[in-house]
Enzyme design. Structure first.
Site, short mmCIF file in Angstrom:
data_model
loop_
_atom_site.label_atom_id
_atom_site.label_comp_id
_atom_site.label_asym_id
_atom_site.label_seq_id
_atom_site.Cartn_x
_atom_site.Cartn_y
_atom_site.Cartn_z
CG ASN A 139 -10.60 4.16 16.01
OD1 ASN A 139 -10.45 2.95 16.17
ND2 ASN A 139 -9.86 4.88 15.19
CE LYS A 155 0.21 6.52 13.42
NZ LYS A 155 0.78 5.61 12.45
CB SER A 182 -0.92 0.00 1.22
OG SER A 182 -1.64 -1.20 1.27
#
Ligand code: NAD
Ligand code: KPL
Length: 303
Positions: free
Chosen positions: A200, A182, A10
């Site tokens: 989420n 992160k 990707s």
């Protein structure tokens, strides 16, 4: 000087196609002759942006080739990085630079230890892309890339290639702090979305758990010399949860699709770092254990 991209998935495809269409020399390194033949059959990589597909006939070779590599973008998953770099290390020139596009922490060191003297530049990306077919990548989310070198704050000249290719980026001498931050965000959100089987935003129903993880993660960042990365972590986690409320986390998506996760480079790394620093992180450990059991039940690797 040509870019080589190892890992035509990707993100690797997203970078390669944008470099190529801007006229920056770039070539792909595919796994073997069979993959190379399949790629040639397809005629190149297809990038889909806003529903519009464009085919780019980027030059490709495979791991058996021996031509020297001066600039490498390593764009595989964290758990594949060490093996992938081992396959090309002998081709890297003494001045070669390697950009590491892996999420989490740990893989960057596994790579760097194999490349003494070479410049290794970790990157952290919030761009979103996925494959909707062989040699096809969909650009799914605008984002940004932070790139740095923990050992040398001098920006490399090739950042102009990224500029020219409209690859959004910032040179970040504090790249380790970005990677830690992160990692902490991912550790506070992703495992809980897997365990609760939710988007989420639905984590608001499990606020106490999120808060407990945030407190331990902030302590871990402090204990690992990353005080800057710990600043307002708790607020940032809730901001991200709200901003991505409708999304499923990347780890949720991996488990749902039966794909191996990067757990060892996220929660596994965090727990190991806590152990090394003699820090108590009971909530992180429980979530880690529950996640490993969840992976077991789904027949997915624990590492
Ligand atoms: P991906 O699985 O789509 O692509 C990885 C590619 O590397 C695959 O094509 C795989 O076959 C190839 N590969 C692995 N080992 C290889 C080897 N030895 N030789 C040749 N090819 C090899 O992964 P991705 O989604 O592009 O993710 C790459 C990294 O970027 C991960 O750490 C991920 O967490 C991170 N990331 C991804 C996204 C995203 O939207 N996809 C966003 C942010 C961060
Ligand atoms: O990066 C993410 C992921 O899903 O991997 C976010 C959206 C920040 C959630 O942790």
């Amino acid at each position: 000087m040509s870019w080589h991209v190892l890992g035509a998935g990707s993100l690797g495809s997203l970078w390669a196609t944008r470099l190529f269409r801007a006229g920056v020399p770039v070539q792909l390194i595919l796994r073997d002759a069979q993959r190379l033949a399949a790629y040639r059959q397809a005629g190149g990589l297809t990038l889909v942006e806003q529903g519009q597909a464009s085919l780019y006939a980027i030059v490709a070779g495979d791991l058996n080739e021996q031509a020297p590599i001066e600039r490498l973008l390593l764009a595989c998953k964290a758990y594949d990085a060490a093996e992938a770099i081992a396959a090309v290390a002998h081709r890297l020139t003494p001045e070669a630079e390697v950009i590491l596009l892996q999420n989490g922490l740990g893989s960057q060191d596994e790579v760097a230890v194999q490349l003494p003297g070479r410049r290794c530049l970790p990157a952290s990306s919030t761009e979103g892309a996925f494959r909707d077919g062989d040699w096809r990548v969909v650009f799914a989310g605008q984002g940004h890339n932070w790139i740095g070198d923990p050992l040398d704050a001098t920006p490399p000249g090739w950042l102009s290639d990224l500029q020219r290719s409209h690859i959004p980026h910032t040179w970040s001498p504090d790249i380790l702090a970005r990677l830690w931050r992160k990692l902490a965000l991912n550790c506070a959100i992703n495992p809980l979305t897997v365990l609760h089987g939710c988007r989420n935003g639905e984590l608001v129903r499990h606020g106490d758990q999120v808060d407990a993880l945030c407190a331990e993660l902030a302590g871990l960042l402090h204990g690992c010399g990353q005080a800057d990365a710990a600043r307002d972590l708790h607020l940032d986690v809730w901001r991200v949860i709200e901003a991505t409320a409708a999304n499923y986390s990347s780890m949720y998506q991996d488990v749902a699709a039966g794909r191996r996760t990067e757990i060892s480079y996220l929660l596994g790394y965090a727990c190991a770092a806590a152990e090394r620093a003699a820090l108590q992180v009971p909530h992180l450990k429980v979530v880690h254990r529950q996640l490993l059991e969840h992976l077991d039940r789904h027949g997915l690797p624990r590492y």
